[in-house]
Design a protein around this motif. Structure first.
Motif, PDB file in Angstrom:
ATOM      1  N   MET A 131       0.835  -1.202   0.000  1.00 36.81           N
ATOM      2  CA  MET A 131       0.000   0.000   0.000  1.00 36.81           C
ATOM      3  C   MET A 131       0.865   1.244   0.000  1.00 36.81           C
ATOM      4  O   MET A 131       0.622   2.201  -0.758  1.00 36.81           O
ATOM      5  N   VAL A 132       1.923   1.246   0.820  1.00 36.79           N
ATOM      6  CA  VAL A 132       2.828   2.392   0.877  1.00 36.79           C
ATOM      7  C   VAL A 132       3.576   2.555  -0.451  1.00 36.79           C
ATOM      8  O   VAL A 132       3.767   3.679  -0.939  1.00 36.79           O
ATOM      9  N   ALA A 133       3.958   1.436  -1.067  1.00 34.93           N
ATOM     10  CA  ALA A 133       4.699   1.493  -2.325  1.00 34.93           C
ATOM     11  C   ALA A 133       3.824   1.919  -3.501  1.00 34.93           C
ATOM     12  O   ALA A 133       4.347   2.334  -4.541  1.00 34.93           O
ATOM     13  N   GLY A 134       2.501   1.803  -3.349  1.00 32.76           N
ATOM     14  CA  GLY A 134       1.595   2.247  -4.403  1.00 32.76           C
ATOM     15  C   GLY A 134       1.146   1.162  -5.351  1.00 32.76           C
ATOM     16  O   GLY A 134       0.899   1.422  -6.534  1.00 32.76           O
ATOM     17  N   VAL A 135       0.987  -0.074  -4.864  1.00 36.50           N
ATOM     18  CA  VAL A 135       0.559  -1.146  -5.744  1.00 36.50           C
ATOM     19  C   VAL A 135      -0.838  -0.908  -6.307  1.00 36.50           C
ATOM     20  O   VAL A 135      -1.112  -1.262  -7.459  1.00 36.50           O
ATOM     21  N   VAL A 136      -1.715  -0.283  -5.533  1.00 36.95           N
ATOM     22  CA  VAL A 136      -3.078  -0.051  -6.029  1.00 36.95           C
ATOM     23  C   VAL A 136      -3.098   0.999  -7.138  1.00 36.95           C
ATOM     24  O   VAL A 136      -3.688   0.768  -8.205  1.00 36.95           O
ATOM     25  N   PRO A 137      -2.470   2.172  -6.970  1.00 34.66           N
ATOM     26  CA  PRO A 137      -2.393   3.101  -8.092  1.00 34.66           C
ATOM     27  C   PRO A 137      -1.720   2.488  -9.324  1.00 34.66           C
ATOM     28  O   PRO A 137      -2.139   2.761 -10.457  1.00 34.66           O
ATOM     29  N   ALA A 138      -0.702   1.658  -9.116  1.00 37.35           N
ATOM     30  CA  ALA A 138      -0.039   1.016 -10.246  1.00 37.35           C
ATOM     31  C   ALA A 138      -0.986   0.073 -10.972  1.00 37.35           C
ATOM     32  O   ALA A 138      -0.960  -0.035 -12.206  1.00 37.35           O
ATOM     33  N   THR A 139      -1.841  -0.608 -10.229  1.00 40.45           N
ATOM     34  CA  THR A 139      -2.811  -1.523 -10.831  1.00 40.45           C
ATOM     35  C   THR A 139      -3.843  -0.760 -11.642  1.00 40.45           C
ATOM     36  O   THR A 139      -4.179  -1.142 -12.775  1.00 40.45           O
ATOM     37  N   VAL A 140      -4.354   0.322 -11.076  1.00 43.75           N
ATOM     38  CA  VAL A 140      -5.335   1.132 -11.806  1.00 43.75           C
ATOM     39  C   VAL A 140      -4.698   1.698 -13.076  1.00 43.75           C
ATOM     40  O   VAL A 140      -5.315   1.705 -14.147  1.00 43.75           O
ATOM     41  N   ALA A 141      -3.453   2.157 -12.990  1.00 41.40           N
ATOM     42  CA  ALA A 141      -2.768   2.691 -14.174  1.00 41.40           C
ATOM     43  C   ALA A 141      -2.640   1.627 -15.257  1.00 41.40           C
ATOM     44  O   ALA A 141      -2.818   1.911 -16.452  1.00 41.40           O
ATOM     45  N   ASP A 195      -4.329   1.138   9.394  1.00 41.86           N
ATOM     46  CA  ASP A 195      -5.535   0.636   8.739  1.00 41.86           C
ATOM     47  C   ASP A 195      -5.251   0.601   7.236  1.00 41.86           C
ATOM     48  O   ASP A 195      -5.408   1.601   6.536  1.00 41.86           O
ATOM     49  N   VAL A 196      -4.803  -0.563   6.762  1.00 45.44           N
ATOM     50  CA  VAL A 196      -4.406  -0.676   5.362  1.00 45.44           C
ATOM     51  C   VAL A 196      -5.614  -0.509   4.433  1.00 45.44           C
ATOM     52  O   VAL A 196      -5.517   0.148   3.393  1.00 45.44           O
ATOM     53  N   ALA A 197      -6.740  -1.085   4.798  1.00 43.95           N
ATOM     54  CA  ALA A 197      -7.924  -0.964   3.944  1.00 43.95           C
ATOM     55  C   ALA A 197      -8.350   0.487   3.779  1.00 43.95           C
ATOM     56  O   ALA A 197      -8.715   0.924   2.675  1.00 43.95           O
ATOM     57  N   ALA A 198      -8.287   1.262   4.856  1.00 44.51           N
ATOM     58  CA  ALA A 198      -8.628   2.680   4.760  1.00 44.51           C
ATOM     59  C   ALA A 198      -7.664   3.397   3.831  1.00 44.51           C
ATOM     60  O   ALA A 198      -8.059   4.271   3.043  1.00 44.51           O
ATOM     61  N   GLY A 199      -6.379   3.018   3.904  1.00 40.40           N
ATOM     62  CA  GLY A 199      -5.401   3.617   3.005  1.00 40.40           C
ATOM     63  C   GLY A 199      -5.670   3.273   1.557  1.00 40.40           C
ATOM     64  O   GLY A 199      -5.582   4.140   0.667  1.00 40.40           O
ATOM     65  N   VAL A 200      -6.024   2.019   1.289  1.00 39.59           N
ATOM     66  CA  VAL A 200      -6.347   1.593  -0.076  1.00 39.59           C
ATOM     67  C   VAL A 200      -7.535   2.363  -0.616  1.00 39.59           C
ATOM     68  O   VAL A 200      -7.526   2.847  -1.759  1.00 39.59           O
ATOM     69  N   HIS A 201      -8.576   2.500   0.189  1.00 36.11           N
ATOM     70  CA  HIS A 201      -9.782   3.198  -0.282  1.00 36.11           C
ATOM     71  C   HIS A 201      -9.504   4.682  -0.508  1.00 36.11           C
ATOM     72  O   HIS A 201     -10.064   5.278  -1.439  1.00 36.11           O
ATOM     73  N   ALA A 202      -8.637   5.274   0.298  1.00 37.65           N
ATOM     74  CA  ALA A 202      -8.274   6.674   0.075  1.00 37.65           C
ATOM     75  C   ALA A 202      -7.520   6.825  -1.238  1.00 37.65           C
ATOM     76  O   ALA A 202      -7.743   7.784  -1.997  1.00 37.65           O
ATOM     77  N   GLN A 203      -6.636   5.894  -1.534  1.00 36.47           N
ATOM     78  CA  GLN A 203      -5.900   5.934  -2.799  1.00 36.47           C
ATOM     79  C   GLN A 203      -6.855   5.793  -3.978  1.00 36.47           C
ATOM     80  O   GLN A 203      -6.751   6.522  -4.971  1.00 36.47           O
TER      81      GLN A 203
END
Length: 254
Positions: A131-141, A195-203
Motif C-alpha cells: 500500500m505504501v509502495a503504491g501497488v493499487v495506483p499502479a494496478t489502476v494505471a 488501517d491498510v484498507a482505509a489507506g487503499v480506499h483513500a488511494q
C-alpha cells in the motif's frame, strides 16, 4: 465452504472472497488453504483450488495466481502461466474475458477491480508495504492502459486485519501516515496502528474510483478466516475477479 460472490452488474463483472472452510487441508492449514507457499501439502492446495474454482463456475486451469512479494509490480496477463514460472508481482490485470485473477491474503488487503464496459479486470495484494509502495495506483494505471476508466471501475476489498487490531510501533505508523494519512489508526487499547484498507480506499478515491466497498471482516478477529498475525503458521484466503463471458466464465474462447 462459504465463498461469497455476486454479479456486480449486467455486464458481467464478478468478485469473490473465500473463507477457510470446505477444503481438504489438515491442521494448521484447515481447511480451504489456497496458498502454495505456506508449508501445506501441495496436493491439498491443488484440490482446494479446484474446489473453490468449481464452486464459482470457473475452470481451475484458467485462474491466474501470483508469487506475491509485497511490492508494486503489475503483470498484464492474457492467459494462465502454463508450465512457466509464476512471476514475482503483487498485481495482475487482464482484458481477457473469462480469465480469473486471484490474490492470496491472510491479513493483507485483497483488492479486486473491474471495468466491465472496457472488459478489464485487476487484482492486487495490498499489505502495508505494498500500500505504501503504491501497488493499487499502479494496478489502476495498468488497467487504464488497457482501456479502463477510473470512474467506471468497481472496487471490492476483502477480509483483512482491521485498524483496531493491526498494532505497529509508533515510528512505523508515522512512516505509513506520511505516505497515506488515511491509514493512520489506533487500536482499541489506544496503541499505534495502521488501517491498510482505509489507506487503499483513500488511494482509490483520489484516482477517481467511486464505486468501492469493503467486506467489513477483520481476519484477526474472525475464526472463519486465516490470520497470519494471529496464528503465524496458517493458510491463505483468496479473492477472485473476472469478466464473465455470455457463454460462461470458464469456457474456452473461440
Amino acid at each position: 465452504m462459504t465463498v461469497g460472490h455476486d454479479a456486480i452488474d449486467e455486464n458481467g463483472a464478478r468478485f469473490a472472497f473465500t473463507d477457510r472452510w470446505g477444503g481438504v487441508s489438515a491442521v494448521p492449514y484447515e481447511e480451504l488453504n489456497l496458498g502454495g507457499a505456506v508449508g501445506d501439502d501441495p496436493a491439498a492446495v491443488t484440490a482446494n483450488r479446484a474446489i473453490a474454482a468449481k464452486s464459482l463456475g470457473l475452470d481451475p486451469a484458467r485462474v491466474v495466481w501470483m508469487n506475491q512479494v509485497h511490492g508494486r509490480d503489475v503483470a498484464v496477463v492474457e492467459g494462465p502461466w502454463g508450465e512457466g514460472p509464476v512471476p514475482s508481482v503483487d498485481a495482475v490485470v487482464t482484458a481477457r474475458p473469462g480469465l480469473a485473477l486471484a490474490v492470496l491474503t491472510a491479513d493483507c488487503v485483497p483488492v479486486l477491480l473491474a471495468d466491465p464496459v472496457a472488459g478489464v479486470a485487476g487484482a492486487a495484494h495490498a499489505g502495508r508495504p505494498g500500500m505504501v509502495a503504491g501497488v493499487v495506483p499502479a494496478t489502476v494505471a495498468a488497467m487504464v492502459a488497457l482501456g479502463a476508466r477510473p470512474e467506471r471501475i468497481t472496487a471490492r476489498t476483502g477480509p483483512s486485519v482491521c485498524g483496531g487490531c493491526y498494532e505497529v510501533p509508533d515510528t512505523m505508523r508515522s512512516e505509513v501516515a506520511a505516505v497515506e494519512p488515511a491509514a493512520r489508526a489506533t487500536t482499541r487499547r489506544g496503541t499505534p496502528a495502521v488501517d491498510v484498507a482505509a489507506g487503499v480506499h483513500a488511494q482509490l478515491a483520489r484516482l477517481g474510483v467511486t464505486d468501492r466497498q469493503d467486506a467489513g471482516v477483520c481476519t484477526l478477529e474472525s475464526a472463519d478466516h486465516f490470520s497470519y498475525r494471529r496464528d503465524r503458521t496458517t493458510g491463505r484466503l483468496a479473492g477472485y475477479v473476472w469478466i464473465e463471458r455470455p457463454d460462461g466464465p470458464g469456457r474456452e474462447e473461440t
